[in-house]
Design an enzyme around this catalytic site. Structure first.
Site, PDB file in Angstrom:
ATOM      1  N   GLU A  55     -19.062  16.187  27.962  1.00 15.24           N
ATOM      2  CA  GLU A  55     -18.333  17.377  28.415  1.00 15.24           C
ATOM      3  C   GLU A  55     -19.263  18.433  29.012  1.00 15.24           C
ATOM      4  O   GLU A  55     -19.055  19.635  28.872  1.00 15.24           O
ATOM      5  CB  GLU A  55     -17.469  17.972  27.295  1.00 15.24           C
ATOM      6  N   ILE A  97     -16.294   5.939  28.715  1.00 12.74           N
ATOM      7  CA  ILE A  97     -14.959   6.469  28.457  1.00 12.74           C
ATOM      8  C   ILE A  97     -14.634   6.338  26.974  1.00 12.74           C
ATOM      9  O   ILE A  97     -14.524   5.228  26.439  1.00 12.74           O
ATOM     10  CB  ILE A  97     -13.903   5.761  29.313  1.00 12.74           C
ATOM     11  N   ARG A 149     -14.000  22.486  25.619  1.00 15.02           N
ATOM     12  CA  ARG A 149     -15.459  22.577  25.521  1.00 15.02           C
ATOM     13  C   ARG A 149     -15.889  23.359  24.279  1.00 15.02           C
ATOM     14  O   ARG A 149     -16.888  23.022  23.635  1.00 15.02           O
ATOM     15  CB  ARG A 149     -16.015  23.208  26.792  1.00 15.02           C
ATOM     16  N   LEU A 196     -13.116  10.431  33.358  1.00 12.84           N
ATOM     17  CA  LEU A 196     -13.681  11.222  34.446  1.00 12.84           C
ATOM     18  C   LEU A 196     -15.025  10.666  34.914  1.00 12.84           C
ATOM     19  O   LEU A 196     -15.280  10.542  36.109  1.00 12.84           O
ATOM     20  CB  LEU A 196     -13.842  12.676  33.982  1.00 12.84           C
ATOM     21  N   SER A 242     -22.419  14.395  35.596  1.00 16.74           N
ATOM     22  CA  SER A 242     -22.247  15.841  35.649  1.00 16.74           C
ATOM     23  C   SER A 242     -21.753  16.321  37.010  1.00 16.74           C
ATOM     24  O   SER A 242     -21.146  17.384  37.117  1.00 16.74           O
ATOM     25  CB  SER A 242     -23.580  16.534  35.322  1.00 16.74           C
ATOM     26  N   GLN A 282     -42.053  28.781   0.214  1.00 15.83           N
ATOM     27  CA  GLN A 282     -41.637  29.726   1.235  1.00 15.83           C
ATOM     28  C   GLN A 282     -41.371  29.042   2.583  1.00 15.83           C
ATOM     29  O   GLN A 282     -40.481  29.459   3.334  1.00 15.83           O
ATOM     30  CB  GLN A 282     -42.685  30.826   1.402  1.00 15.83           C
ATOM     31  N   GLY A 331     -37.354  14.479   3.568  1.00 20.79           N
ATOM     32  CA  GLY A 331     -38.533  13.626   3.607  1.00 20.79           C
ATOM     33  C   GLY A 331     -38.164  12.201   3.999  1.00 20.79           C
ATOM     34  O   GLY A 331     -37.311  11.973   4.848  1.00 20.79           O
ATOM     35  N   GLY A 332     -38.806  11.246   3.358  1.00 21.54           N
ATOM     36  CA  GLY A 332     -38.562   9.846   3.679  1.00 21.54           C
ATOM     37  C   GLY A 332     -37.111   9.444   3.528  1.00 21.54           C
ATOM     38  O   GLY A 332     -36.598   8.615   4.298  1.00 21.54           O
TER      39      GLY A 332
END
Length: 400
Positions: A373, A168, A252, A136, A143, A288, A349-350
């Site tokens: 999409e 595609i 979708r 498409l 879009s 926390q 982390g790393g």
């Protein structure tokens, strides 16, 4: 997956729970074994073909077509499609990609083709023998589908296709493409039609393979005096835009489901990391701030699942259009999955940015889902227009 309680939600039936268990078992054995002994990106095209064959042999590609042509259900069951994509994505983005394209790449054939065309293509798609693709997007009309420039001119018993398509999926490895071109019945979106084009048709060639951050087979296609039988037209002339949108209405939601699979895996990886890693002489999850990150991610995962399976259930229950629901599911799930994965990388982390660590892979995999999409920004417009239409007095219609 650590949390499977969502399968008890009223969106699902027993056959969905059976499918989920079967698929997880296959992923834990066959798919995991393949991934452990192969680098899928060393031979990307070969790996994709192998994964498609494996999915076909296991019977999962049968969910991508109706029962009359080798499928499982009388019509496409969107909840099954979502469960399959979510689970495959949890284990392998490439396996999810290959399954997804069997559905998207044949969806317009299922919805609009003659019985002869369905008989020609859909059984092979169901068995994993034929690799499907959906063409498409164009260089100047991503879009904005109404700006499609590719032409299909009728001459006798054939159409002559000229133009190009880009980004595609399965470009270069597909056996056939569903292609959208301008046939001129009207202006803009009203003048488009859909065709199925065999990959070996003279005048069709792959001009460029596109390398992206999460390797998948993507390509630019060029059509030059490409002659396609008139019988390969899908539906009536001028119905191409409606056919494309109807196809996306089904699939979708499954993009959101794939994002949910990525997010679930990222959350599970992060949770385990907080149990294994100590910081300041205590488990990482004692902090926390880390608990807040896990809490936010758990919330995002469940909220995404609710929107996805609401949309899928609505479609399976016979609601004629689920454009609004599918857009909400796709937008929210992909955007929140990006956040869940980003938090997981932060928790690692790393190590979170080291190639080969799962959360680093997920960080690359998720990004494209917020674009293809229908980009996130487009989904907001779709939702707003649907909302405005639904808030009008009965009998009136807003701009579409």
């Amino acid at each position: 997956m650590a949390d499977m309680t969502f399968l008890s939600w009223p969106f699902f039936e027993e056959h969905h729970r059976v499918l989920s268990a079967k698929l997880i078992d296959w992923c834990e054995t066959d798919l995991t074994s393949f991934l452990a002994t192969n680098d899928p990106h060393a031979d990307l095209d070969g790996s994709c073909r192998t994964l498609l064959s494996m999915l076909g042999d296991a019977g999962f590609t049968r969910y991508a077509v109706p029962k009359a042509y080798g499928g499982i259900h009388e019509t496409l069951d969107v909840r099954s499609l979502c469960l399959i994509r979510m689970t495959l994505a949890y284990y392998s983005g490439l396996a999810d990609f290959m399954f997804a394209m069997q559905g998207l790449g044949s969806g317009t054939i299922t919805l609009k083709a003659s019985d002869a065309i369905k008989q020609r293509y859909l059984p092979g798609v169901a068995e994993g023998r034929l690799c499907a693709a959906f063409a498409l997007t164009e260089p100047e009309s991503g879009s904005d589908v109404a700006k499609t420039r590719m032409t299909a001119d009728r001459t006798g018993d054939a159409f002559i296709l000229n133009g190009s398509k880009t980004f595609i999926s399965n470009g270069g490895i597909a056996d056939q493409y569903v292609v959208f071109a301008r046939t001129g019945e009207g202006d803009g979106a009203r003048g488009l039609s859909a065709f199925v084009v065999d990959a070996d048709t003279p005048g069709l060639r792959v001009t460029k393979r596109i390398d992206v951050i999460a390797p998948h087979p993507l390509a630019t296609l060029e059509f030059s005096e490409c002659r396609v039988p008139a019988t390969n037209q899908l539906g009536e002339g001028g119905d191409g835009f409606k056919a494309a949108m109807a196809t996306l209405d089904i699939f979708r939601s499954t993009v959101g489901a794939a994002a949910l699979g990525f997010a679930r895996r990222a959350l599970d990886e992060a949770t385990q990391r907080t149990r294994d890693r100590t910081l300041f002489d205590a488990p990482l999850h004692d902090l926390q701030l880390v608990q807040a990150m896990l809490g936010d991610s758990a919330l995002d995962v469940d909220a995404s699942a609710l929107l996805i399976f609401r949309a899928a259930w609505a479609k399976d229950s016979g609601q004629p259009r689920v454009t609004r629901e599918a857009a909400m599911a796709k937008l929210f799930a992909t955007d929140q999955a990006q956040k869940v994965i980003d938090r997981s990388v932060q928790i690692f982390g790393g190590m979170g940015v080291v190639r080969g660590v799962k959360v680093e892979e997920l960080y690359r995999e998720i990004r494209a889902l917020r674009i293809y999409e229908g980009a996130s920004e487009v989904q907001k417009v779709v939702i707003a227009r649907a909302h405005l239409d639904s808030s009008l007095p009965t009998g009136e219609s807003g701009k579409s």
